[in-house]
Scaffold this motif. Structure first.
Motif, PDB file in Angstrom:
ATOM      1  N   ALA A 445      45.198  35.078  28.421  1.00 44.66           N
ATOM      2  CA  ALA A 445      45.583  36.474  28.212  1.00 44.66           C
ATOM      3  C   ALA A 445      45.117  37.367  29.350  1.00 44.66           C
ATOM      4  O   ALA A 445      45.342  38.577  29.322  1.00 44.66           O
ATOM      5  CB  ALA A 445      45.004  36.983  26.892  1.00 44.66           C
ATOM      6  N   GLY A 446      44.464  36.774  30.354  1.00 46.71           N
ATOM      7  CA  GLY A 446      44.001  37.552  31.487  1.00 46.71           C
ATOM      8  C   GLY A 446      42.618  38.138  31.314  1.00 46.71           C
ATOM      9  O   GLY A 446      42.153  38.916  32.142  1.00 46.71           O
ATOM     10  N   ASN A 483      39.644  31.511  38.491  1.00 44.64           N
ATOM     11  CA  ASN A 483      40.689  32.480  38.141  1.00 44.64           C
ATOM     12  C   ASN A 483      40.322  33.897  38.542  1.00 44.64           C
ATOM     13  O   ASN A 483      41.201  34.716  38.832  1.00 44.64           O
ATOM     14  CB  ASN A 483      40.961  32.447  36.634  1.00 44.64           C
ATOM     15  N   ILE A 484      39.037  34.234  38.523  1.00 42.59           N
ATOM     16  CA  ILE A 484      38.636  35.608  38.836  1.00 42.59           C
ATOM     17  C   ILE A 484      38.026  35.719  40.234  1.00 42.59           C
ATOM     18  O   ILE A 484      37.422  36.732  40.581  1.00 42.59           O
ATOM     19  CB  ILE A 484      37.665  36.172  37.780  1.00 42.59           C
ATOM     20  N   GLU A 624      57.025  29.427  36.091  1.00 41.41           N
ATOM     21  CA  GLU A 624      57.614  30.144  37.221  1.00 41.41           C
ATOM     22  C   GLU A 624      56.639  31.163  37.797  1.00 41.41           C
ATOM     23  O   GLU A 624      56.607  31.386  39.007  1.00 41.41           O
ATOM     24  CB  GLU A 624      58.910  30.837  36.790  1.00 41.41           C
ATOM     25  N   ARG A 625      55.821  31.797  36.945  1.00 46.29           N
ATOM     26  CA  ARG A 625      54.907  32.839  37.424  1.00 46.29           C
ATOM     27  C   ARG A 625      53.664  32.267  38.099  1.00 46.29           C
ATOM     28  O   ARG A 625      52.891  33.025  38.691  1.00 46.29           O
ATOM     29  CB  ARG A 625      54.492  33.757  36.280  1.00 46.29           C
ATOM     30  N   THR A 626      53.431  30.987  37.986  1.00 45.69           N
ATOM     31  CA  THR A 626      52.233  30.388  38.572  1.00 45.69           C
ATOM     32  C   THR A 626      52.644  29.390  39.645  1.00 45.69           C
ATOM     33  O   THR A 626      52.782  29.751  40.811  1.00 45.69           O
ATOM     34  CB  THR A 626      51.376  29.746  37.468  1.00 45.69           C
ATOM     35  N   PRO A 661      49.424  35.846  38.720  1.00 45.18           N
ATOM     36  CA  PRO A 661      47.983  36.105  38.850  1.00 45.18           C
ATOM     37  C   PRO A 661      47.542  35.990  40.299  1.00 45.18           C
ATOM     38  O   PRO A 661      48.205  35.352  41.119  1.00 45.18           O
ATOM     39  CB  PRO A 661      47.348  35.003  37.978  1.00 45.18           C
ATOM     40  N   ILE A 662      46.373  36.563  40.620  1.00 49.51           N
ATOM     41  CA  ILE A 662      45.945  36.667  42.014  1.00 49.51           C
ATOM     42  C   ILE A 662      45.808  35.303  42.677  1.00 49.51           C
ATOM     43  O   ILE A 662      46.111  35.151  43.861  1.00 49.51           O
ATOM     44  CB  ILE A 662      44.617  37.454  42.126  1.00 49.51           C
ATOM     45  N   GLY A 663      45.387  34.292  41.917  1.00 49.49           N
ATOM     46  CA  GLY A 663      45.267  32.967  42.513  1.00 49.49           C
ATOM     47  C   GLY A 663      46.584  32.427  43.020  1.00 49.49           C
ATOM     48  O   GLY A 663      46.620  31.567  43.902  1.00 49.49           O
TER      49      GLY A 663
END
Length: 972
Positions: A445-446, A483-484, A624-626, A661-663
């Motif tokens: 969920a971020g 992830n962060i 697709e988003r990753t 996401p930033i990664g």
């Protein structure tokens, strides 16, 4: 009582009709309708729906007010079910395309027997978008989602995706929300701020009615105008909110002086006039939510059907309830809230218990019941039932990829754990396992920081004696840290391996080894990465896990390539592709690294083909988003290198629109910065860098390629802004002692660092490092990377940047070598030759070879323009002005026109003298002016003398002051 006409909303209605017209023309539109409770949002939508042209399909979804327990996707499920009712199951199923099985997560009636929901939320999102786009080609389609302030995070995420990706569709998304509900921290606030920046989104904020509009409304409601005192009273008590005006002026009331004094009394005025059985029924419906199905109401009412119908009919006739197809809803949510507050404690427990029991017994209506059951058991204060239902709802939310909802329900179960005696037995898992599950949901969920807190708690509650559990938790924390953008993943994975030491071989150990190898590779510890990947491969081979063998060979391959062991590395990558056959995750991971390796090696055409072959696989698998975003970046990067800038920009923008996401977005953002800069828009590149700097800075802490890539583009941006010291601060990490080499990224950065050092020498800018030692360090970097396949051109450019007697890039022969066509055919990025030609021209001009300099400048402009390098085109134009080949305005230079009217002292100056005056204003000496304009110091002195004479000034300072007062002064 309700007005038959829409007063004060004519402009808003016209905006909705205009949005529909755009949709009919093929441009999808989104309209946000906001306003306080009672302002008329639903009435506006209803009036709009009544005016729709024939053939237009409108479906509605209603967000549910169940405190924090809004069921995932509830409003969209309702809208999609309405589309199934309109078009039929088969049409909707086929419209969803390859992701139809994922859509069955929301609509089980669409299931075809295939496993539903595989591939994650991205595949589900894509299936919904595909279905809406396809259906909107059959009929203009309007999807109304009301009361978005009650929406769950999953619904907001899906809507954000739809708004972003649906551009060419005959679709209007019409979303309403209460603006007075959006307090600080409300999850809808960032979405609204984001949508305000989109050209495809229009926001309508409904205002209160003016006094004149209240008069019109009251006259229509009463059939006669109010007198001045009555109108003043109505305006004062309602503040121009249409719903309150209608409630005050409903039929049968006496004088205005007798109207209710408080808002609560106003909202309950009709309710209190009803018979006791009807009031009781309304309290029961209020406990059920905004909208309650008749079938569910019959199950919980505990009264004969005739009595229920009679009470419902009275409430409808009184205007308190509305009949909505097969359900009842309050005429206004504010009335429902006021009636719900009338519940006595005993009623609250009994009513919510009945709803929970009835919902648990329903089996024919799948969907969002689990979250509602959990809500009702909590409201009924049955902790044991609330615990088990929260776990069931958590599982349902996870299956539908509603990560935020799953995390919230998991946290609720954790809060109840100590208050439920047999919690572990009921849960079928330990508290540690539930902590880990909830942490994973929070991560998805971020909420990675909160996820880290829970995984820390789980680790503290576990122990190394429970080896597999403990190792999994350590691996999970390593993933959260990555992830962060936090460091520490490598240490955690090594601890996990220590815990598993001495235990039988396992897929878990192969997994941990593979992930450790990947982290080591990203940290540029290539030798350690290869060794660890070897161990991962052996472990996976021993337990017969081909997917883990593929991952291990994949990581070993990319690490070997990066270290310069190219042939063996490519062989490993080929092996990884064969082992991945049949496993989507391993196959996509292989395509990411294989395409990246080919691009780094300068084999750009092959890189594009490999990456493109994986993009569709990633979309179908729902990543697709990753992973899909990484593959798109691996398409865009070699396209830029090939000079296919327009296509590369299109791919890049598509990938960024996915909001990864930033990664997964860091490389995309660096590419966008570079593309924007080299297009010539330096200011926009600088703005983007400032906006993205924080996220990119996090990523650079754990990836060497992110460190080097960010340093390169940030250094170039600073240099174009003439901030030489700032540029050096960006690129000097190449000089740090003990730094691990990464040839593919070291080479372009070294060339940029050489450019910065040369500019510092040319401008006299003091650097914190000794220039001579800095140059020696750069040359060592270049020598260490000289065997890389694309090294020749980067080394040639860097050598030219540092050439000449002053070490500032003035040697013609070196730039001629850097611009040789043969040098650029061996995998050089397309942008480098136009740049080298420009610098070749500048060096020629500096030595007086103006004719040849002009030819090379024209060649640089032509080749740069062909691939969209606006920055080089601008620099060529600047060079031509400095050489006096064009007027400052850009027109060809010519002699002074005879008889030109004198408009001031500035008009007495020649074009060349204007250029010299501008440089005087910047404080340059005669020698510096001569170097800038490629003239001799003596000629510069003559120009300065002429300027002092023509401007009637006695000193250079006075002339410089006068230059600043000239309007229209151009920078050189």
């Amino acid at each position: 009582m309700q007005s038959s006409s829409l007063i004060g909303r004519e402009g808003d209605l016209a905006s909705l009709e205009a949005a529909l017209s755009r949709a009919v023309a093929g441009d999808a539109a989104t309209v946000l309708v906001g306003g306080e409770a009672g302002i008329g949002k639903t009435r506006l939508v209803t009036e709009f729906a009544a005016r729709l042209p024939e053939g237009t399909v409108l479906v509605r979804g209603q967000c549910v007010d169940l405190d924090r327990d809004a069921p995932p996707y509830a409003p969209l499920i309702a809208a999609l079910r309405a589309l199934v009712a309109t078009f039929g199951v088969d049409v909707v199923r086929e419209s969803a395309g390859p992701g139809r099985d994922a859509l069955a997560v929301l609509l089980p009636e669409l299931a075809t027997g295939e496993p539903a929901g595989s591939g994650g939320p991205d595949r589900l999102f894509d299936a919904v978008a595909t279905a809406l786009e396809a259906l909107s080609r059959r009929h203009a389609l309007i999807v109304v989602i009301e009361d978005l302030h009650w929406a769950d995070q999953a619904t907001l995420g899906l809507l954000r995706f739809l708004i972003r990706v649906l551009e060419r569709a005959g679709l209007v998304l019409l979303l309403t929300y209460r603006s007075d509900e959006l307090g600080r921290g409300h999850p809808l606030r960032p979405l609204i701020a984001e949508l305000d920046r989109s050209r495809r989104v229009e926001r309508l904020e409904l205002a209160r009615l003016s006094r004149r509009q209240v008069r019109r409304l009251s006259t229509e409601l009463r059939g006669a105008p109010l007198d001045g005192a009555e109108l003043d009273e109505v305006v004062q008590r309602t503040d121009g909110v249409p719903f309150f005006v209608e409630e005050l002026l409903r039929g049968g009331l006496g004088p205005v002086e007798s109207l209710p004094d408080t808002l609560r009394e106003l909202l309950l005025a009709r309710y209190e006039l009803l018979a006791d059985p009807t009031q009781r029924l309304l309290r029961l419906i209020a406990a059920g939510g905004v909208r309650v199905e008749h079938e569910l109401l019959s199950a919980v009412a505990e009264v004969p059907a005739e009595s229920l119908d009679e009470a419902a009919r009275e409430a409808v006739q009184a205007g308190v309830l509305l009949v909505d197809e097969t359900a009842y809803s309050f005429r206004h949510a504010l009335v429902r809230e006021a009636v719900h507050d009338e519940l006595l404690p005993g009623e609250r427990v009994r009513f919510h218990t009945r709803y929970a029991e009835a919902l648990e017994q329903r089996s024919a209506t799948p969907g969002a019941d689990a979250a509602a059951v959990s809500y009702h058991w909590m409201a009924a204060r049955d902790l044991r039932a609330a615990f088990t239902s929260s776990l069931a709802a958590m599982q349902q939310a996870r299956q539908s990829f509603a990560s935020a909802g799953a995390a919230r329900l998991g946290e609720r179960a954790l809060e109840l754990w100590e208050r439920v005696p047999d919690a572990e037995q009921l849960a079928g898992r330990s508290r540690i396992e539930l902590l880990a599950e909830t942490a994973y949901a929070l991560r998805d969920a971020g909420e990675s920081e909160r996820a880290g807190d829970l995984i820390d708690e789980a680790i503290a509650a576990s122990s190394p004696e429970r080896a597999e559990e403990y190792a999994r938790l350590l691996r999970g924390k390593a993933s959260f840290l990555a992830n962060i953008g936090e460091t520490g993943s490598i240490e955690l994975l090594r601890r996990a391996l220590d815990v598993l030491e001495g235990r039988p071989r396992s897929v878990l150990r192969a997994n941990v080894l593979g992930e450790l190898a990947a982290r080591l590779m990203l940290a540029a510890c290539f030798g350690d990465a290869v060794q660890t990947a070897d161990a991962a491969f052996a472990e996976a081979e021993e337990v017969g896990s081909r997917p883990r063998m593929s991952v291990a060979a994949n990581i070993r391959g990319i690490a070997r390539v990066a270290a310069g062991d190219v042939d063996r590395g490519l062989a490993d990558l080929e092996l990884a592709g064969g082992l991945a056959d049949g496993d989507d995750s391993a196959a996509i991971r292989h395509l990411i690294n294989a395409s990246d390796a080919l691009s780094l090696l300068g084999r750009y055409e092959e890189a594009v083909q490999v990456a493109e072959s994986g993009v569709e696989q990633a979309r179908l698998r729902g990543v697709e988003r990753t992973s899909g975003a990484m593959l798109l970046s691996n398409v865009a990067a070699p396209l830029f290198a090939l000079g296919r800038t327009a296509r590369a920009d299109k791919v890049l923008d598509r990938a960024l629109e996915l909001d990864p996401p930033i990664g997964f977005s860091a490389h995309l953002q660096r590419l966008k910065l570079q593309s924007t800069l080299w297009s010539g828009d330096v200011q926009r590149a600088d703005r983007l860098l400032r906006g993205w700097r924080t996220g990119l800075g996090l990523q650079r802490r754990i990836e060497v390629q992110s460190q080097l890539g960010l340093a390169a583009v940030a250094g170039e941006i600073a240099l174009e802004n003439r901030a030489v010291s700032e540029a050096w601060a960006e690129v000097r990490l190449l000089l740090e002692p003990g730094r691990r080499g990464f040839a593919a990224y070291d080479l372009p950065l070294a060339a940029i660092a050489a450019r910065v050092l040369a500019r510092a020498r040319a401008t006299g800018t003091a650097l914190p490092d000794d220039p001579a030692e800095a140059e020696r360090a750069l040359r060592r970097v270049l020598a260490g990377a000289s065997s890389w396949p694309t090294a020749a051109v980067h080394v040639a450019v860097a050598e030219a940047e540092l050439g000449g007697p002053d070490g500032a890039g003035s040697e013609v022969a070196l730039w001629e070598r850097a611009a040789e066509p043969a040098l650029h055919r061996a995998g050089a990025p397309a942008a480098l030759r136009p740049y080298a030609l420009l610098r070749f021209a500048e060096a020629l001009a500096g030595e007086g070879g103006r004719a040849e300099a002009r030819l090379r400048a024209e060649e640089a402009r032509s080749s740069a323009a062909a691939i969209g390098l606006g920055l080089v085109v601008q620099r060529v134009s600047e060079l031509e002005r400095r050489m006096g080949l064009v007027r400052p305005s850009g027109r060809p230079a010519a002699g002074p026109a005879a008889g030109s009217p004198a408009r001031g002292v500035e008009d007495d100056l020649t074009d060349r003298e204007r250029q010299v005056l501008e440089l005087l204003a910047r404080g340059l000496s005669n020698r510096q002016i001569a170097e800038t304009l490629f003239i001799s110091a003596k000629t510069a002195s003559v120009h300065v003398s002429n300027i002092l004479r023509k401007t009637n000034t006695s000193t250079r300072t006075e002339a410089a002051f006068l230059a600043r007062s000239f309007a229209g002064r151009r920078a050189i």
